[in-house]
Design an enzyme around this catalytic site. Structure first.
Site, PDB file in Angstrom:
ATOM      1  N   HIS A 147       0.835  -1.207   0.000  1.00 31.43           N
ATOM      2  CA  HIS A 147       0.000   0.000   0.000  1.00 31.43           C
ATOM      3  C   HIS A 147       0.867   1.254   0.000  1.00 31.43           C
ATOM      4  O   HIS A 147       1.952   1.292   0.597  1.00 31.43           O
ATOM      5  CB  HIS A 147      -0.986  -0.004   1.169  1.00 31.43           C
ATOM      6  N   ASP A 175      -0.281   4.404   0.918  1.00 32.08           N
ATOM      7  CA  ASP A 175      -0.693   5.448   1.860  1.00 32.08           C
ATOM      8  C   ASP A 175      -0.044   5.267   3.219  1.00 32.08           C
ATOM      9  O   ASP A 175       0.501   4.207   3.550  1.00 32.08           O
ATOM     10  CB  ASP A 175      -2.220   5.482   1.992  1.00 32.08           C
ATOM     11  N   GLU A 225      -5.186   1.989   2.586  1.00 26.56           N
ATOM     12  CA  GLU A 225      -5.077   0.829   3.471  1.00 26.56           C
ATOM     13  C   GLU A 225      -5.228   1.218   4.935  1.00 26.56           C
ATOM     14  O   GLU A 225      -5.701   0.424   5.745  1.00 26.56           O
ATOM     15  CB  GLU A 225      -3.726   0.139   3.255  1.00 26.56           C
ATOM     16  N   GLU A 230       4.239  -5.965   4.006  1.00 26.51           N
ATOM     17  CA  GLU A 230       4.125  -5.376   5.350  1.00 26.51           C
ATOM     18  C   GLU A 230       5.423  -5.590   6.127  1.00 26.51           C
ATOM     19  O   GLU A 230       6.129  -6.582   5.920  1.00 26.51           O
ATOM     20  CB  GLU A 230       2.962  -6.017   6.115  1.00 26.51           C
ATOM     21  N   HIS A 281       3.778   3.517  12.404  1.00 27.02           N
ATOM     22  CA  HIS A 281       2.898   4.598  12.858  1.00 27.02           C
ATOM     23  C   HIS A 281       3.521   5.468  13.941  1.00 27.02           C
ATOM     24  O   HIS A 281       2.898   6.424  14.386  1.00 27.02           O
ATOM     25  CB  HIS A 281       1.547   4.053  13.360  1.00 27.02           C
TER      26      HIS A 281
END
Length: 363
Positions: free
Chosen positions: A63, A65, A124, A153, A333
């Site tokens: 992904h 984003d 995502e 991932e 994150h």
């Protein structure tokens, strides 16, 4: 351009969910520069495919984003101990370094021994119904046809097979309102949640072995609400429960398990969100081959993915899938998100070795 430089270029293109057009344009332009690839696009999802007539097709997906920027764009490089450079920046772990590896492979593989589909998709990191991969599965399932899939991932450059499913449920107790000075005239709904909380606190994690990997389940309270006026007995209270269930349970079986756990209590139970688990598919010979190459580089044995990822979407299409990408998932994150350059380079070399035919085979 090195893999880490390409990853830094991707990090430097802000692509918070909903703002992926610029990075999708960048990826599309690089893919279209390779005349051997059939490139298509839907919104901000870009798909490139080889058509070699190979016996098998592998999908490499990532992904584009990220979660919102937190002072960590533009990117930068730093040495953790003067010998291990890292790429710092939003998305460096989740998952632009993995995308950089896959994008470089799309540009460089000259004689892949498998047909390859590359999927770079949007949305995502937000609600599941917005997922670019979900949109492709619904509108263009033929683009996602394959025999196996790898999602880039972050896994610390090792295989994490399949994923747990996830389900959120509301457990609601009702009571009878009354003045708090005379609580015996009512029934306290908040107090009625004491027993389900006790059961959750005493619930022991369960390990299910699926496809040769150990998936640990979790069941816990993640939120609670109830009451209003501070001088009233609350007549309604809700406990929010999250169940992370192993791939040997269907969504229906997971819901039945939770309902059975509280069946003797006067609670209204409602499923508010659910996503299926994915079996690891580690019995596929190509995954075994990749696992062997990773093991030779000291990556360690494959383990189960305990969180939910988009491998479940491939699994729903009948495509066995794994997670495998550079970066520590525990840094995803975070404001100090950073990916080791060594892992990017290792993943690029291993995937090249895995997918590239030998000169003898190519001739």
């Amino acid at each position: 351009m090195t893999i880490s430089e390409l990853a830094a270029r991707l990090v430097d293109i802000p692509s918070v969910s909903g703002n992926e057009r610029e990075i999708a344009d960048f990826v599309e332009a690089r893919l279209r520069a390779n005349p051997a690839l059939d490139v298509t696009r839907d919104g901000d999802a870009v798909v490139a495919r080889t058509h070699l007539g190979a016996a098998s097709r592998v999908i490499l997906a990532g992904h584009l984003d990220t979660v919102p920027i937190a002072g960590n764009v533009p990117s930068s490089f730093f040495d953790s101990d003067e010998s291990h450079p890292h790429l710092f920046g939003r998305g460096s772990v989740d998952m632009k370094s993995g995308c950089a590896v896959f994008l470089a492979l799309a540009e460089e593989l000259t004689h892949p021994r498998l047909d390859v589909t590359w999927v770079f998709y949007d949305h995502e990191e937000v609600a599941a119904e917005l997922s670019g991969l979900g949109r492709l599965a619904a509108d263009h399932p033929e683009w996602l046809t394959g025999d196996l899939a790898v999602l880039g991932e972050p896994t610390n450059a090792r295989i994490e097979g399949g994923c747990n499913g996830t389900m959120r449920l509301n457990l609601t107790a009702t009571g009878q309102a009354a003045h708090s000075a005379r609580p015996w005239m009512g029934t306290n709904a908040v107090h009625a949640l004491a027993e389900p909380l006790r059961r959750l606190a005493g619930w022991e994690p369960q390990v299910h072995r699926v496809g040769g990997l150990d998936f640990t389940e979790s069941l816990l309270a993640v939120g609670i609400s109830g009451g209003g006026a501070r001088n009233s007995v609350p007549d309604e209270a809700t406990l929010i429960v999250n169940f992370r269930f192993a791939p040997d349970r269907s969504e229906a079986a997971a819901e039945a398990y939770v309902r059975d756990l509280f069946a003797d209590l006067p609670l209204a139970i409602e499923v508010t969100d659910s996503a299926a688990a994915a079996a690891p598919g580690m019995d596929h010979p190509e995954f075994a081959r990749l696992a062997g190459l990773l093991s030779e580089r000291g990556a360690g044995d494959p383990v189960a993915k305990l969180g939910w990822t988009d491998v479940a979407r491939f699994s729903a299409l009948g495509v066995p899938s794994i997670n495998c990408g550079p970066g520590d998932p525990l840094l995803a994150h975070r404001a100090d998100e950073a990916c080791p350059v060594e892992q990017m380079d290792a993943m690029h070399e291993i995937f090249t070795q895995w997918l590239q035919a030998s000169e003898k085979m190519a001739s």
